[in-house]
Design a protein around this motif. Structure first.
Motif, PDB file in Angstrom:
ATOM      1  N   GLY A 177       0.765  -1.234   0.000  1.00 25.52           N
ATOM      2  CA  GLY A 177       0.000   0.000   0.000  1.00 25.52           C
ATOM      3  C   GLY A 177       0.799   1.289   0.000  1.00 25.52           C
ATOM      4  N   THR A 178       2.044   1.263   0.423  1.00 22.71           N
ATOM      5  CA  THR A 178       2.831   2.494   0.491  1.00 22.71           C
ATOM      6  C   THR A 178       2.926   3.173  -0.865  1.00 22.71           C
ATOM      7  OG1 THR A 178       4.152   1.851   2.401  1.00 22.71           O
ATOM      8  CG2 THR A 178       5.148   3.429   0.921  1.00 22.71           C
ATOM      9  N   LEU A 179       3.271   2.429  -1.895  1.00 24.41           N
ATOM     10  CA  LEU A 179       3.482   3.036  -3.207  1.00 24.41           C
ATOM     11  C   LEU A 179       2.188   3.594  -3.791  1.00 24.41           C
ATOM     12  CD1 LEU A 179       5.994   0.483  -4.746  1.00 24.41           C
ATOM     13  CD2 LEU A 179       6.480   2.630  -3.542  1.00 24.41           C
ATOM     14  N   GLN A 180       1.052   3.039  -3.375  1.00 23.84           N
ATOM     15  CA  GLN A 180      -0.231   3.511  -3.873  1.00 23.84           C
ATOM     16  C   GLN A 180      -0.779   4.666  -3.039  1.00 23.84           C
ATOM     17  OE1 GLN A 180       0.482   0.297  -3.076  1.00 23.84           O
ATOM     18  NE2 GLN A 180       0.680  -0.549  -5.119  1.00 23.84           N
ATOM     19  N   ARG A 181      -0.602   4.610  -1.718  1.00 22.10           N
ATOM     20  CA  ARG A 181      -1.259   5.574  -0.830  1.00 22.10           C
ATOM     21  C   ARG A 181      -0.377   6.760  -0.441  1.00 22.10           C
ATOM     22  NH1 ARG A 181      -3.171   0.405   1.683  1.00 22.10           N
ATOM     23  NH2 ARG A 181      -5.344   0.190   1.047  1.00 22.10           N
ATOM     24  N   LEU A 182       0.901   6.536  -0.240  1.00 20.14           N
ATOM     25  CA  LEU A 182       1.786   7.603   0.251  1.00 20.14           C
ATOM     26  C   LEU A 182       1.811   8.819  -0.677  1.00 20.14           C
ATOM     27  CD1 LEU A 182       3.474   8.171   2.754  1.00 20.14           C
ATOM     28  CD2 LEU A 182       5.453   7.217   1.558  1.00 20.14           C
ATOM     29  N   PRO A 183       1.852   8.656  -2.013  1.00 15.76           N
ATOM     30  CA  PRO A 183       1.847   9.835  -2.889  1.00 15.76           C
ATOM     31  C   PRO A 183       0.557  10.655  -2.821  1.00 15.76           C
ATOM     32  CG  PRO A 183       2.678   7.929  -4.067  1.00 15.76           C
ATOM     33  CD  PRO A 183       2.117   7.419  -2.765  1.00 15.76           C
ATOM     34  N   LYS A 184      -0.485  10.119  -2.213  1.00 17.80           N
ATOM     35  CA  LYS A 184      -1.716  10.882  -2.031  1.00 17.80           C
ATOM     36  C   LYS A 184      -1.655  11.724  -0.760  1.00 17.80           C
ATOM     37  CE  LYS A 184      -4.502   7.524  -4.489  1.00 17.80           C
ATOM     38  NZ  LYS A 184      -5.519   6.490  -4.396  1.00 17.80           N
ATOM     39  N   ILE A 185      -0.658  11.439   0.076  1.00 14.97           N
ATOM     40  CA  ILE A 185      -0.518  12.131   1.364  1.00 14.97           C
ATOM     41  C   ILE A 185       0.597  13.164   1.312  1.00 14.97           C
ATOM     42  CG2 ILE A 185       0.017  11.791   3.822  1.00 14.97           C
ATOM     43  CD1 ILE A 185      -1.026   8.887   3.438  1.00 14.97           C
ATOM     44  N   ILE A 186       1.703  12.784   0.684  1.00 16.48           N
ATOM     45  CA  ILE A 186       2.869  13.670   0.591  1.00 16.48           C
ATOM     46  C   ILE A 186       3.219  13.842  -0.888  1.00 16.48           C
ATOM     47  CG2 ILE A 186       3.740  12.954   2.855  1.00 16.48           C
ATOM     48  CD1 ILE A 186       5.847  11.252   1.418  1.00 16.48           C
ATOM     49  N   PRO A 187       4.053  14.828  -1.216  1.00 19.46           N
ATOM     50  CA  PRO A 187       4.434  15.006  -2.625  1.00 19.46           C
ATOM     51  C   PRO A 187       5.031  13.726  -3.217  1.00 19.46           C
ATOM     52  CG  PRO A 187       5.114  16.905  -1.335  1.00 19.46           C
ATOM     53  CD  PRO A 187       4.631  15.863  -0.356  1.00 19.46           C
ATOM     54  N   ASP A 188       4.680  13.471  -4.471  1.00 20.89           N
ATOM     55  CA  ASP A 188       5.105  12.252  -5.164  1.00 20.89           C
ATOM     56  C   ASP A 188       6.621  12.075  -5.147  1.00 20.89           C
ATOM     57  OD1 ASP A 188       4.539   9.916  -6.824  1.00 20.89           O
ATOM     58  OD2 ASP A 188       5.421  11.084  -8.463  1.00 20.89           O
ATOM     59  N   GLY A 189       7.363  13.148  -5.383  1.00 19.68           N
ATOM     60  CA  GLY A 189       8.822  13.050  -5.416  1.00 19.68           C
ATOM     61  C   GLY A 189       9.408  12.622  -4.080  1.00 19.68           C
TER      62      GLY A 189
END
Length: 189
Positions: A156-168
């Motif tokens: 789930g990190t790769l799917q959810r984390l970019p929705k919380i913090i900047p993608d880069g």
């Protein structure tokens, strides 16, 4: 439900689910992956809970996945095939089961708040990424540990984390596997 990985208390309309294996840094054992979604879905079905606080006991919030989870397949599935195709299909089923465990947090009808202290490592980042809100103590740190083990953060990190913090920044965390202290985590959102 009798849980081995959690303690659950309800005070008023707020449920408190606490990881309770501090001597093992609250690592996610095979039982964890069935107990978590069952507990969250039971609370959701009851209709009496208006919020869930997810926390832990001990020095670290959670050290992530116990690597023993990958031996024998997902709980409730048959394992042990020597055929490569079946082994890979079994691994896929295991990953889907693990992903579904955190999806239960995301699908709950009430807000899920994560209270994080110490290390939030590997699978724990996946877990808190599925929560609605995250609060961290000053000593907290976050680490996408999988890269350091030659694995992909596929729960789930790769799917959810970019929705919380900047993608880069999410990519940097996934590629470098370094610790992000609480003050930096607050800066990046």
């Amino acid at each position: 439900m009798a849980a081995t990985c959690f303690d659950i208390d309800i005070l008023g309309k707020v449920a408190h689910l606490r990881l309770n294996r501090p001597d093992a840094y609250n690592s996610m054992t095979r039982e964890f992956w069935s107990e978590l979604p069952e507990a969250v879905r039971d609370l959701d079905r009851s209709g009496s809970v208006r919020a869930l606080v997810l926390s832990s006991t001990g020095k670290h919030f959670c050290a992530g996945m116990d690597l023993g989870v990958f031996t024998g397949g997902a709980p409730g599935t048959e394992g042990g095939s020597k055929e490569v195709g079946r082994q890979r299909a079994q691994l896929r089923e295991t990953v889907l089961h693990l992903q579904g465990s955190f999806t239960a947090l995301e699908e709950a009808r009430f807000p899920v708040l994560a209270a994080i202290q110490g290390g939030c490592i590997g699978g724990a980042v996946d877990m808190v990424s599925a929560c609605d809100l995250r609060y961290a103590s000053a000593d907290a740190f976050f680490c996408v540990q999988e890269i350091n083990l030659g694995m992909t953060a596929d729960v789930g990190t790769l799917q959810r984390l970019p929705k919380i913090i900047p993608d880069g920044i999410a990519r940097e965390m996934a590629y470098r596997g370094h610790r992000v202290p609480a003050d930096r985590a607050r800066e990046i959102g």
